[in-house]
Design a protein around this motif. Structure first.
Motif, PDB file in Angstrom:
ATOM      1  N   GLU A  39       0.797  -1.226   0.000  1.00 47.39           N
ATOM      2  CA  GLU A  39       0.000   0.000   0.000  1.00 47.39           C
ATOM      3  C   GLU A  39       0.830   1.277   0.000  1.00 47.39           C
ATOM      4  N   CYS A  40       1.929   1.281   0.726  1.00 45.13           N
ATOM      5  CA  CYS A  40       2.703   2.532   0.855  1.00 45.13           C
ATOM      6  C   CYS A  40       3.733   2.685  -0.255  1.00 45.13           C
ATOM      7  N   GLY A  41       3.796   1.717  -1.142  1.00 44.19           N
ATOM      8  CA  GLY A  41       4.693   1.844  -2.281  1.00 44.19           C
ATOM      9  C   GLY A  41       6.158   1.612  -1.954  1.00 44.19           C
ATOM     10  N   MET A  45       5.999   1.791   5.579  1.00 44.78           N
ATOM     11  CA  MET A  45       4.974   2.444   6.393  1.00 44.78           C
ATOM     12  C   MET A  45       3.638   1.713   6.429  1.00 44.78           C
ATOM     13  N   CYS A  46       3.561   0.511   5.841  1.00 42.16           N
ATOM     14  CA  CYS A  46       2.245  -0.132   5.796  1.00 42.16           C
ATOM     15  C   CYS A  46       2.253  -1.595   6.233  1.00 42.16           C
ATOM     16  N   ALA A  47       3.363  -2.269   6.092  1.00 45.52           N
ATOM     17  CA  ALA A  47       3.513  -3.682   6.466  1.00 45.52           C
ATOM     18  C   ALA A  47       2.665  -4.629   5.615  1.00 45.52           C
ATOM     19  N   THR A  48       2.110  -4.141   4.507  1.00 52.20           N
ATOM     20  CA  THR A  48       1.325  -5.039   3.651  1.00 52.20           C
ATOM     21  C   THR A  48       2.205  -5.753   2.620  1.00 52.20           C
ATOM     22  N   CYS A  49       3.500  -5.667   2.817  1.00 52.46           N
ATOM     23  CA  CYS A  49       4.431  -6.424   1.969  1.00 52.46           C
ATOM     24  C   CYS A  49       5.177  -7.458   2.804  1.00 52.46           C
ATOM     25  N   HIS A  50       4.599  -7.754   3.976  1.00 57.16           N
ATOM     26  CA  HIS A  50       5.214  -8.705   4.915  1.00 57.16           C
ATOM     27  C   HIS A  50       5.382 -10.084   4.280  1.00 57.16           C
TER      28      HIS A  50
HETATM   29 FE1  FES Z   1       4.606  -0.661   2.631  1.00 58.46          FE
HETATM   30 FE2  FES Z   1       6.612  -2.404   2.374  1.00 58.46          FE
HETATM   31  S1  FES Z   1       5.299  -1.635   0.859  1.00 58.46           S
HETATM   32  S2  FES Z   1       5.908  -1.426   4.175  1.00 58.46           S
END
Ligand code: FES
Length: 105
Positions: A39-41, A45-50
């Protein structure tokens, strides 16, 4: 070119040729790997690439920023947890298996 295997929440494996120098997250998104939202590219800052990195390759240290975000993942944090946006594709990652957690994290 390093080949990274993404194990998706559905149990499928996708083998992706990832150019050195981009992030593991960008390689996943470019190939539409399910479960990597990013999400944060890539700003940590989003942790949706965990992801869970298998096989324990040589990886750069977790930064303070990444460490804080890894405490915010939807799926449980483990010793294998990393933010894929903070991992640069290098020749050393060739053959690595990266597991994408279920639940959109
Ligand atoms: Fe958002 Fe990795 S893409 S923390």
């Amino acid at each position: 070119m390093p080949v990274i295997t993404f194990r998706t929440p559905g149990g499928d494996e996708e083998h992706i040729d990832a150019p050195a120098g981009i992030s593991v997250m960008k390689a996943a998104v470019a190939h539409g790997v399910p479960g990597i939202v990013a999400e944060c590219g890539g700003q940590a800052m989003c942790a949706t690439c965990h992801v869970y990195v298998q096989d324990e390759p040589e990886l750069p240290e977790v930064s303070e920023e990444e460490d804080e975000m890894l405490d915010c993942t939807i799926a449980p944090r483990t010793d294998q947890s990393r933010l894929s946006c903070q991992l640069e594709v290098t020749p050393e990652l060739d053959g690595v298996v990266v597991e994408v957690p279920g639940g959109g994290a």
